[in-house]
Write a protein that holds these residues in place. Structure first.
Motif, mmCIF file in Angstrom:
data_model
loop_
_atom_site.group_PDB
_atom_site.id
_atom_site.type_symbol
_atom_site.label_atom_id
_atom_site.label_comp_id
_atom_site.label_asym_id
_atom_site.label_seq_id
_atom_site.Cartn_x
_atom_site.Cartn_y
_atom_site.Cartn_z
ATOM 1 N N ARG A 1 0.837 -1.212 0.000
ATOM 2 C CA ARG A 1 0.000 0.000 0.000
ATOM 3 C C ARG A 1 0.870 1.260 0.000
ATOM 4 N N SER A 2 1.970 1.231 0.727
ATOM 5 C CA SER A 2 2.872 2.383 0.764
ATOM 6 C C SER A 2 3.454 2.662 -0.617
ATOM 7 N N LYS B 1 -6.446 -3.302 -8.668
ATOM 8 C CA LYS B 1 -7.204 -2.460 -9.590
ATOM 9 C C LYS B 1 -6.777 -0.986 -9.482
ATOM 10 N N VAL B 2 -6.476 -0.526 -8.273
ATOM 11 C CA VAL B 2 -5.992 0.839 -8.090
ATOM 12 C C VAL B 2 -4.678 1.031 -8.844
ATOM 13 N N ILE B 3 -3.800 0.033 -8.760
ATOM 14 C CA ILE B 3 -2.513 0.093 -9.466
ATOM 15 C C ILE B 3 -2.736 0.287 -10.968
ATOM 16 N N THR B 4 -3.689 -0.458 -11.522
ATOM 17 C CA THR B 4 -3.992 -0.343 -12.955
ATOM 18 C C THR B 4 -4.487 1.054 -13.301
ATOM 19 N N ASP B 5 -5.374 1.603 -12.473
ATOM 20 C CA ASP B 5 -5.888 2.948 -12.749
ATOM 21 C C ASP B 5 -4.795 3.995 -12.636
ATOM 22 N N SER C 1 -7.681 17.477 -10.693
ATOM 23 C CA SER C 1 -6.515 17.382 -9.816
ATOM 24 C C SER C 1 -6.946 17.215 -8.361
ATOM 25 N N ASP C 2 -7.930 17.996 -7.944
ATOM 26 C CA ASP C 2 -8.452 17.880 -6.579
ATOM 27 C C ASP C 2 -9.075 16.511 -6.338
ATOM 28 N N MET C 3 -9.797 16.017 -7.340
ATOM 29 C CA MET C 3 -10.459 14.726 -7.207
ATOM 30 C C MET C 3 -9.444 13.595 -7.077
ATOM 31 N N LEU C 4 -8.391 13.654 -7.884
ATOM 32 C CA LEU C 4 -7.350 12.632 -7.814
ATOM 33 C C LEU C 4 -6.667 12.655 -6.454
ATOM 34 N N HIS C 5 -6.334 13.847 -5.973
ATOM 35 C CA HIS C 5 -5.687 13.966 -4.669
ATOM 36 C C HIS C 5 -6.577 13.387 -3.569
ATOM 37 N N ASP C 6 -7.861 13.722 -3.605
ATOM 38 C CA ASP C 6 -8.790 13.243 -2.575
ATOM 39 C C ASP C 6 -9.022 11.741 -2.684
ATOM 40 N N ALA C 7 -9.009 11.199 -3.909
ATOM 41 C CA ALA C 7 -9.178 9.759 -4.080
ATOM 42 C C ALA C 7 -8.002 9.000 -3.471
ATOM 43 N N LEU C 8 -6.794 9.517 -3.684
ATOM 44 C CA LEU C 8 -5.614 8.887 -3.083
ATOM 45 C C LEU C 8 -5.650 9.009 -1.562
ATOM 46 N N ASP C 9 -6.152 10.133 -1.073
ATOM 47 C CA ASP C 9 -6.282 10.316 0.376
ATOM 48 C C ASP C 9 -7.294 9.330 0.957
ATOM 49 N N PHE D 1 -8.053 6.457 -0.306
ATOM 50 C CA PHE D 1 -7.430 5.135 -0.363
ATOM 51 C C PHE D 1 -6.440 4.951 0.787
ATOM 52 N N ALA D 2 -5.672 5.985 1.079
ATOM 53 C CA ALA D 2 -4.680 5.896 2.163
ATOM 54 C C ALA D 2 -5.355 5.675 3.513
ATOM 55 N N ARG D 3 -6.504 6.332 3.721
ATOM 56 C CA ARG D 3 -7.180 6.251 5.022
ATOM 57 C C ARG D 3 -8.359 5.289 5.020
ATOM 58 N N LEU D 4 -8.612 4.671 3.839
ATOM 59 C CA LEU D 4 -9.784 3.799 3.672
ATOM 60 C C LEU D 4 -11.034 4.498 4.196
ATOM 61 N N ASP D 5 -11.254 5.695 3.682
ATOM 62 C CA ASP D 5 -12.377 6.537 4.096
ATOM 63 C C ASP D 5 -13.524 6.368 3.094
ATOM 64 N N GLY D 6 -14.466 5.514 3.437
ATOM 65 C CA GLY D 6 -15.575 5.238 2.536
ATOM 66 C C GLY D 6 -16.482 6.430 2.317
ATOM 67 N N LYS D 7 -16.676 7.251 3.338
ATOM 68 C CA LYS D 7 -17.550 8.418 3.211
ATOM 69 C C LYS D 7 -16.973 9.418 2.224
ATOM 70 N N GLN D 8 -15.687 9.690 2.335
ATOM 71 C CA GLN D 8 -15.027 10.607 1.404
ATOM 72 C C GLN D 8 -15.073 10.049 -0.018
ATOM 73 N N ALA D 9 -14.856 8.739 -0.139
ATOM 74 C CA ALA D 9 -14.873 8.104 -1.453
ATOM 75 C C ALA D 9 -16.245 8.247 -2.110
ATOM 76 N N LEU D 10 -17.297 8.084 -1.333
ATOM 77 C CA LEU D 10 -18.650 8.183 -1.879
ATOM 78 C C LEU D 10 -18.935 9.589 -2.392
ATOM 79 N N GLN D 11 -18.472 10.593 -1.675
ATOM 80 C CA GLN D 11 -18.683 11.969 -2.114
ATOM 81 C C GLN D 11 -17.921 12.270 -3.404
ATOM 82 N N LEU D 12 -16.764 11.644 -3.567
ATOM 83 C CA LEU D 12 -15.956 11.877 -4.764
ATOM 84 C C LEU D 12 -16.662 11.418 -6.032
#
Length: 235
Positions: free
Chosen positions: A18-19, A90-94, A134-142, A144-155
Motif C-alpha cells: 500500500r505504501s 485495480k488501483v494500481i492499474t488505474d 486534480s483535486d479529485m485525484l488527490h482526494d481519491a488517493l487520500d 485510499f490511504a485512510r480507507l475513508d468510505g464516506k469521502q470516497a462516496l462523495q468523490l
C-alpha cells in the motif's frame, strides 16, 4: 502463535504494498500537474520529463502486480483481506492509466507549442476541469490511504461535474473550429487534452469505488448509489 505470526507478516507485506501504491499515486499526481504546466506555458523540457516518468510508473505497475500476486499465493487471504488485495491491484492499474493520460497531455503540449501560433486560449478552456480533476485525484488517493468510505462516496458525485464540463468544452471548441478554420489544429489539441483530463477523472472515480468495495464489501461499479453531496451555502 504460528497463525498470529503469519497474520502479522501478511499485514506487514500488505502495508508495504500500500505504501508503494501511494508512492506511485504521488508520482502520477505530479505527472498530471507538470503536464498541465507544460500545456499552459510550453515547457518542453518538463514535458519530456513527464513522458520519461511514464516508464517509471509502468515499472512500478509490474512490480506491484507481482507483489500482490505473490501475496495471494503465499498468504491465501480470505474475506476482507482478499478484497483489499484485489482492490489494490485495480488501483494500481488505474494509476498506470493516469500516468498514460498525463504523458498524452505532455506530448500534445509539445505539439501545440512547437507550432508557435496557438489560435485559441487553450489553457483557459480546460483550467476549470483540470483543477477539479486534480483535486479529485488527490482526494481519491487520500481516501485510499485512510480507507475513508464516506469521502470516497462523495468523490463519485464529482465525476458527473467533470463529465459535464468536458461536454461544455467540446461544444465551445467545435464552435471555434466552425467559425475560424485556422483554429482547427490548436482546438483539436485542446480537445485531446480535455479528454485526457476527463479520463483521469474517471480513473480517480474508479479508485474511490474500490475504497468503498474494501470498506463496505459492495461493488458499486456501473450503479447509481445514493451519493452524499456536501451541503451548499445558502445564498
Amino acid at each position: 502463535m504460528i497463525g498470529e505470526h503469519s497474520s502479522k507478516q501478511y499485514d506487514h507485506e500488505l502495508e508495504t504494498i500500500r505504501s508503494k501504491v501511494l508512492l506511485m499515486g504521488g508520482i502520477v499526481e505530479t505527472q498530471f500537474l507538470d503536464a498541465m504546466t507544460c500545456f499552459r506555458i510550453g515547457n518542453l523540457e518538463r514535458a519530456d520529463r513527464v513522458i520519461a516518468e511514464d516508464d517509471e510508473v509502468n515499472q512500478l505497475e509490474v512490480a506491484l502486480d507481482d507483489a500482490c500476486s505473490h501475496l495471494i499465493v503465499r498468504r491465501q487471504p480470505t474475506a476482507n483481506d482478499l478484497r483489499t488485495v484485489m482492490a489494490t491491484i485495480k488501483v494500481i492499474t488505474d494509476l498506470e492509466r493516469i500516468g498514460d493520460e498525463a504523458a498524452k497531455i505532455a506530448r500534445t503540449s509539445k505539439n501545440l507549442h512547437g507550432r508557435g501560433a496557438v489560435g485559441v486560449n487553450h489553457y483557459e478552456m480546460v483550467r476549470t476541469i483540470a483543477t477539479a480533476t486534480s483535486d479529485m485525484l488527490h482526494d481519491a488517493l487520500d481516501a485510499f490511504a485512510r480507507l475513508d468510505g464516506k469521502q470516497a462516496l462523495q468523490l463519485i458525485a464529482q465525476d458527473a461535474v467533470i463529465d459535464h464540463e468536458f461536454r461544455s468544452i467540446m461544444r465551445n471548441l467545435i464552435t471555434f473550429m466552425m467559425e475560424d478554420p485556422r483554429t482547427i489544429s490548436s482546438a483539436l489539441d485542446t480537445l485531446w487534452v480535455a479528454k485526457a483530463i476527463e479520463r483521469i477523472g474517471d480513473h480517480a472515480k474508479n479508485i474511490a469505488e474500490y475504497v468503498i468495495y474494501v470498506v463496505e464489501g459492495k461493488d458499486i461499479r456501473h450503479t447509481k448509489p445514493a451519493l452524499t453531496i456536501p451541503d451548499q451555502p445558502v445564498p
